[in-house]
Design a protein around this motif. Structure first.
Motif, PDB file in Angstrom:
ATOM      1  N   MET A 175       0.834  -1.196   0.000  1.00 21.05           N
ATOM      2  CA  MET A 175       0.000   0.000   0.000  1.00 21.05           C
ATOM      3  C   MET A 175       0.871   1.249   0.000  1.00 21.05           C
ATOM      4  O   MET A 175       0.585   2.240  -0.697  1.00 21.05           O
ATOM      5  CB  MET A 175      -0.939  -0.003   1.205  1.00 21.05           C
ATOM      6  N   GLY A 176       1.968   1.189   0.774  1.00 23.61           N
ATOM      7  CA  GLY A 176       2.870   2.340   0.815  1.00 23.61           C
ATOM      8  C   GLY A 176       3.437   2.660  -0.555  1.00 23.61           C
ATOM      9  O   GLY A 176       3.581   3.846  -0.915  1.00 23.61           O
ATOM     10  N   ARG A 177       3.766   1.636  -1.318  1.00 22.88           N
ATOM     11  CA  ARG A 177       4.290   1.891  -2.659  1.00 22.88           C
ATOM     12  C   ARG A 177       3.181   2.328  -3.612  1.00 22.88           C
ATOM     13  O   ARG A 177       3.348   3.251  -4.417  1.00 22.88           O
ATOM     14  CB  ARG A 177       4.965   0.623  -3.184  1.00 22.88           C
ATOM     15  N   TYR A 178       2.009   1.655  -3.511  1.00 18.36           N
ATOM     16  CA  TYR A 178       0.936   1.903  -4.470  1.00 18.36           C
ATOM     17  C   TYR A 178       0.408   3.324  -4.355  1.00 18.36           C
ATOM     18  O   TYR A 178       0.168   3.999  -5.367  1.00 18.36           O
ATOM     19  CB  TYR A 178      -0.187   0.890  -4.247  1.00 18.36           C
ATOM     20  N   LEU A 179       0.220   3.814  -3.106  1.00 19.41           N
ATOM     21  CA  LEU A 179      -0.344   5.148  -2.923  1.00 19.41           C
ATOM     22  C   LEU A 179       0.667   6.118  -2.322  1.00 19.41           C
ATOM     23  O   LEU A 179       0.304   7.120  -1.677  1.00 19.41           O
ATOM     24  CB  LEU A 179      -1.610   5.069  -2.064  1.00 19.41           C
ATOM     25  N   ASN A 180       1.933   5.805  -2.529  1.00 16.99           N
ATOM     26  CA  ASN A 180       3.015   6.775  -2.323  1.00 16.99           C
ATOM     27  C   ASN A 180       3.223   7.222  -0.889  1.00 16.99           C
ATOM     28  O   ASN A 180       3.744   8.318  -0.637  1.00 16.99           O
ATOM     29  CB  ASN A 180       2.784   8.022  -3.191  1.00 16.99           C
ATOM     30  N   MET A 181       2.871   6.385   0.072  1.00 19.76           N
ATOM     31  CA  MET A 181       3.164   6.739   1.461  1.00 19.76           C
ATOM     32  C   MET A 181       4.571   6.292   1.841  1.00 19.76           C
ATOM     33  O   MET A 181       5.224   6.914   2.682  1.00 19.76           O
ATOM     34  CB  MET A 181       2.140   6.089   2.386  1.00 19.76           C
ATOM     35  N   MET A 182       5.068   5.218   1.246  1.00 25.35           N
ATOM     36  CA  MET A 182       6.436   4.780   1.528  1.00 25.35           C
ATOM     37  C   MET A 182       7.412   5.855   1.032  1.00 25.35           C
ATOM     38  O   MET A 182       7.308   6.335  -0.096  1.00 25.35           O
ATOM     39  CB  MET A 182       6.709   3.440   0.836  1.00 25.35           C
TER      40      MET A 182
END
Length: 851
Positions: A499-506
């Protein structure tokens, strides 16, 4: 004058007599019995009278010797003067036996090497006559002067006739003419047909051709038993063989025709015996309940063998043989697709075969809810209603079924294969296949259904995350938290690296004025808009409040984005934590406080996080605030109802479920277990204990490609290796790779989200898929046992009912049946009837749109 003349005449006669001596000629003669000879005298014949001591003599002296020689062997022939009886003369006839004559022999031919009795017909046979056969004396039996019988052995080779002569003894020993008896080869018997095959209870006409004799009568045997018997079959005098009801162990018999004239003349026929094809004319009962105890059947018909078997579909029953016309059978019945099976009798090899079929309608013994309601419930709560699952649900009821599902642990998902150095990472194919196989076969059906529903809300897409190692941990969270609390799920998903990669939180860093950068707003926006509260304020029933006031303002998004700064991948192999660390997909992200924005944050109207908080504090506070927003209950409840039950739930339905979300039986918020229970047991779900009814026209949903495919496979009890992702993608749903964060289909689409996948191509692919399933055209991806359906096809109406039971909860509209049945009847083979029924029912609107 007259007187004088007569006197003178008599005087002359007397003078003559006085002057001529009376003699008989010949005076002595030898004759054979029955022969004739004329005698004369020395005087005029008219002047004498003849007599003989035996035999017959005429007035003119014609003598016939007697047939039997008198004592002494002679006959005296006497001539006496008529005028003077004292004057006589005699002759002596010496008699000999008559010459015998053979006029006929019976039989005219005999067989070499065989004893025979010969009847001689002719004349002049005597009790003392003897016979020579090819020069060998034989004592005959005297029957009469015209018939003798003699018995002997035919020693001559075939083709060498036996000369027959009759000898009459002395006096006058003499022999007859020679007659011959033909000598034939031994009797030969040929049976036709020489080989034959006959089924039990049937007849076979055998013919015996007898050569080398005119005596053609034969005696029949079966396996050496004259006339046969019940075990080996019987044969009558005309050669009509009736096979036994059941073939003997050897599977064949020897039929023998034996010449009555010559026992050496034997003809054989090898008859292979096949068990008969049984005839099943009736059975009781034909409506049964499925339960843990055996169901008993009585079958009537004909041609049943002691080794006959009884099958209900593919299930072999225990059989008790009663007679060729009755069997008893018992079996513990198992649930089958369509709740129908066929009862048939099979006689074993050799030959044998199976009877016609009788339809048996099956019903689960315990029915705490109707069949249709049970199927509908399983379509909502699992990936389809296979026969065993239906039976279990009907027996236990919804509450017990749900309780059991909630207790089951999550079926593990495989880890990614670690590639060799420089090799590419493993893609999603194996993960897709394993997940589909689990969804089809794993016991935790409800967990799979709810996890996928949550995946459709909390979206991560393989469009951007194409590797197994990236995606599997995300899926595990959904499965692990499917029955947990939505607040906990939100936090775990928020910190999931996928999720962090998909929606740019990572690796989302705090604002840097020197670099003119700000926090990435992507996750903050989707968390609010799609995962939790939505865009407008909602009533408890999910309808927008009057005026559709916004849930949050555009200004709240950048503020919320600050909450999600400073998070990066967890360190691996003992490395020190650092921002933008190497990817670690298996562990939750960790905060790097130096990259976290510690300013105050106005994340929602009326909600501001204080400055100076650490990353975890801000994250927890923000998620608490979002989770407790009044929109979350109706928003999440509505989405889950859409994914599990119906595309357009009524406001009342949403409100009832939202109340459970807001406060479970213990007063806790966000309990997904109780939310799921409320969704699946709500009256609008149509799975109650009452009679099954279709939902109203504005309820239900177009079956999404994944559910349609898996529902069909489970409903028909097909085998699958799980390799179905490509097939499902062709229907408009690329598993684990939704096109956007709005999921596979936008929840806001009308008339229902799933209709977004419907177009000309996907519609054609859908009906083609169902045809391929029905015709076993999918290889190991989906294997259908068509044999039970072939068997049902002998009764097209029952076949159609079974197809509707399996695929459409036991219902089929009158118009649909009227349209489909002629198409089924038009097929010329049972296989095509079965395929047509499954295909046309499976592609009917009643099946494609679940209601």
């Amino acid at each position: 004058m007259w007187f004088r003349f007569s006197f003178l005449a008599l005087s002359a006669t007397g003078l003559l007599a006085q002057t001529t001596a009376l003699t008989v000629s010949p005076a002595a003669i030898t004759l054979r019995a029955g022969e004739s000879r004329a005698f004369t005298t020395s005087v005029a014949a008219s002047t004498v009278r003849w007599s003989a001591s035996a035999g017959i003599i005429t007035a003119t002296g014609q003598f016939t010797a007697p047939a039997a020689i008198p004592a002494g062997g002679t006959v005296t022939v006497r001539a006496t003067l008529v005028a003077d009886a004292t004057k006589t003369a005699t002759a002596v006839v010496t008699l000999q036996n008559a010459k015998p004559m053979i006029s006929a022999l019976e039989p005219a031919a005999v067989n070499t090497g065989l004893g025979y009795t010969l009847r001689l017909r002719g004349t002049n046979f005597l009790p003392t006559s003897t016979v020579t056969l090819e020069g060998k004396a034989a004592k005959p039996r005297f029957v009469s002067a015209t018939e003798l019988e003699v018995s002997a052995m035919a020693d001559n080779p075939a083709g060498n006739a036996i000369d027959v002569v009759v000898l009459n003894p002395d006096p006058g020993a003499t022999s007859s003419n020679v007659r011959s008896v033909a000598v034939n080869a031994p009797v030969k018997v040929t049976v036709s047909p020489a080989t034959a095959t006959v089924r039990g209870g049937a007849t076979l006409k055998l013919n015996a051709a007898v050569a080398n004799t005119s005596a053609t009568a034969v005696d029949w045997q079966v396996n050496g038993i004259p006339g046969g018997n019940a075990e080996v079959g019987r044969i009558d005098a005309a050669g009509l063989y009736m096979a036994p009801a059941a073939a003997p162990v050897a599977g064949k018999v020897e039929v023998k025709a034996v010449s009555r004239a010559d026992a050496r003349g034997v003809g054989l026929a090898a008859v292979s015996l096949l068990n008969p094809v049984p005839v099943l004319s009736g059975a009781t009962p034909t409506q049964v309940k499925i339960g843990p105890t055996a169901t008993s059947f009585t079958l009537t018909g004909s041609l049943f063998t002691p080794a006959a078997k009884v099958f209900l579909g593919s299930l072999e029953a225990k059989v008790t043989y009663v007679s060729p016309t009755q069997l008893k059978a018992a079996a513990v019945l198992l649930p089958v697709p369509g709740q129908m099976t066929t009862l048939r009798v099979v006689n074993p090899a050799p030959g044998g075969g199976e009877s016609a079929r009788i339809i048996v309608r099956m019903q689960n013994a315990q029915e705490l809810l109707s069949y249709g309601a049970a199927v509908r419930f399983l379509e909502q709560a699992s990936y389809g209603a296979d026969p065993a699952a239906i039976a279990r649900l009907q027996a236990t009821g919804r509450a017990a079924w749900l309780a059991e599902q909630f207790r089951l642990p999550a079926t593990p998902l495989p880890d990614a294969v670690i590639p060799a150095p420089e090799a590419s990472q493993e893609g999603l194919s194996r993960l897709q296949t394993t997940w589909i196989l689990n969804a089809l076969t794993a016991p935790d059906q409800l967990r799979h259904r709810v996890a996928f529903a949550l995946h459709s809300i909390l979206v991560v897409s393989g469009v951007d995350l194409r590797e197994h190692r990236q995606y599997a941990p995300y899926l595990r969270i959904l499965h692990e938290e499917a029955f947990g609390n939505y607040r906990r799920l939100l936090e775990r998903i928020t910190l999931n690296p996928a999720m962090g990669r998909y929606l740019n939180m990572m690796n989302n860093a705090k604002a840097n004025p020197a670099r003119n950068t700000v926090a990435n707003e992507n996750y903050a926006r989707e968390l609010l808009q799609l995962f939790t509260v939505g865009l407008v304020q909602l009533n408890p029933d999910g309808t927008p409040k009057t005026g559709s006031p916004a849930t949050y303002t555009p200004a709240n998004i950048p503020e919320m984005a600050k909450v999600f700064t400073g998070w990066t991948a967890a360190p691996q192999n003992g490395a020190a934590p650092r921002f933008r660390a190497p990817d670690n997909w298996a562990a939750p992200m960790i905060p790097i406080e130096a990259e976290h924005d510690t300013t105050a944050k106005a994340i929602l109207p009326g909600v501001t996080l204080p400055a100076g908080q650490m990353a975890q504090q801000d994250l927890s506070a923000a998620l608490d605030a979002i989770f407790n927003h009044p929109n979350v209950g109706p928003f999440v409840s509505s989405r889950l109802i859409q994914r599990l039950v119906t595309s357009n739930p009524s406001p009342a339905y949403v409100e009832r479920v939202a109340r459970v979300f807001n406060s479970n039986s213990s007063g806790l918020r966000g309990d997904l277990k109780e939310v799921v229970t409320a969704i699946l047991t709500d009256p609008e779900a149509g799975t109650g204990d009452g009679a099954y009814t279709e939902l109203s026209a504005n309820q239900g949903a177009l079956r999404e490609p994944l559910a349609l495919t898996l529902n069909m496979i489970r409903a028909l009890d097909m085998r699958s290796n799980g390799a179905l992702a490509g097939t499902i993608s062709g229907l408009g749903q690329n598993l684990f790779s939704p096109n956007s964060v709005f999921s596979y289909f936008s929840p806001f689409s009308k008339p229902g989200p799933e209709f977004q996948a419907l177009n000309a191509t996907s519609a054609l692919n859908t009906v083609n898929l169902i045809y391929r399933m029905a015709s076993n055209g999918m290889g190991n991806a989906a294997v259908l046992d068509l044999t039970p359906w072939d068997q049902l096809a002998t009764d097209p109406d029952a076949l159609l009912t079974a197809a509707a039971n399996a695929l459409n909860r036991g219902t089929l509209s009158t118009s649909a049946r009227a349209a489909i049945l002629p198409a089924v009847n038009a097929q010329t083979s049972n296989r095509m009837k079965a395929l047509t029924a499954l295909y046309l029912v499976g592609t009917s609107p009643q099946v494609l749109v679940k209601r």
